[in-house]
Scaffold this active site. Sequence first.
Site, PDB file in Angstrom:
ATOM      1  CD  GLU A  94      -1.950  -6.462   4.274  1.00  0.00           C
ATOM      2  OE1 GLU A  94      -2.025  -5.303   4.710  1.00  0.00           O
ATOM      3  OE2 GLU A  94      -1.898  -6.728   3.050  1.00  0.00           O
ATOM      4  CB  CYS A 131      -0.990  -0.021   1.152  1.00  0.00           C
ATOM      5  SG  CYS A 131      -2.385   1.116   0.877  1.00  0.00           S
ATOM      6  CG  HIS A 189      -4.192  -3.177   2.704  1.00  0.00           C
ATOM      7  ND1 HIS A 189      -3.060  -3.146   3.485  1.00  0.00           N
ATOM      8  CD2 HIS A 189      -4.506  -1.889   2.438  1.00  0.00           C
ATOM      9  CE1 HIS A 189      -2.705  -1.883   3.691  1.00  0.00           C
ATOM     10  NE2 HIS A 189      -3.562  -1.104   3.060  1.00  0.00           N
TER      11      HIS A 189
END
Length: 298
Positions: free
Chosen positions: A237, A142, A235
Site C-alpha cells: 500500500e 506487516c 507494504h
Amino acid sequence: MPIIIPADIPAFKTLQKENVFVMTNERAIGQDIRPIEIAILNLMPTKVETETQLLRLLSNTPLQVNITLIKTSTYKSQNTSEEHLSKFYVEFKDIKEKKFDGAIITGAPVEKLCFSEVKYWNELTDIMDWAKTNVTSTMFICWGAQGGLFHYYGIDKVLLKEKLSGVFIHKREVEAEPLLKGIDDVVYIPHSRYTGLDEKAIRNCSELEVLIYGKRTKSSIIKSKCGSQFFLTGHSEYDDGTLDSEYQRDLGKGLEIKQPCNYYNSQKEIVNRWKSTANLIFSNWLNYYVYQITPYKL
C-alpha cells in the site's frame, strides 16, 4: 463505483485530485445499493497518510465501499491530532456488536517488543477474536500480520540482523489463486521491518498456505486456507515516497542504516515497481474474498 468517505477527511481531496471516484456519505444514502462494509484498524503513527494509501487501493473496484476507521482506546496516538481522531475514528466498543464484510489491521512500529509488551495488545487480541466471527475476511499488514499469526496460530516473529528495507522481488507459490489473478510471475513488494517470521512453523501449519515468497523477504503473502485471513508481511500500500521518508527519518535519528534496496535508480530517483500489484491484490481481495462470499444481509 466509489469509495464512501466524509467530505472533510484529508484523503478526500487527495483522491479527487487523482481522479479516484470518491462519494460523500450524504450522496451514498440516496443510492439504492448495499455498500461493502470495511473496517480499518489503523495502528500506524502516520494515520492520515495510511488512510489515504488504503482508501486509494480500496477504491479500485466497481463496488461501493463504506469505510469505518477504528482507533485503540488503550493507547492514544502521539502523532495524529485528537481532533482528527475524534472526528473520523470510532473505538472498538462502538462497533463490536456490528458485522463487517471485510477488515484491515495495519502494521505498527512496535515490532522489536514482545507482543505482550505492546500497550494495546490485549485490546488487539479482543478485536482479532471478534473478527473471526464478525468479519467475512480480514487482511493483516506487516506487524499486524505478525500479531495475527502469533495470536491465531502461535507463530512467533524473529529479529533480523538488520532492517529489511526496500522493494524486493517475489515469486508466486501457487497458480490457481483468486487473490493473485492478473499478477505477474515476478512480483515487487516494498518491505520495511526489523523482524521476520518463523518460516518452519508457517510451512508446518496445515491451516496456512504461502502465496507469495521472496528470497530476501521469505513468506510475504500468507492465506488461511478458508480465505478468511490474509497476512501481508510487506507494504504494497505504500506511496512512492514512503520508504524514502522512513529512511530520512532513521538517518535523522542517527541510526546506522542502509538505504532501501532496489528503490532508487542511478539518478537517485524513486522508481515505483509495485503499484499495479497492490491494486490487483486489494481489488481481488474485495471481489473474491469479500463481495463474492459475504451475505447480502449482514
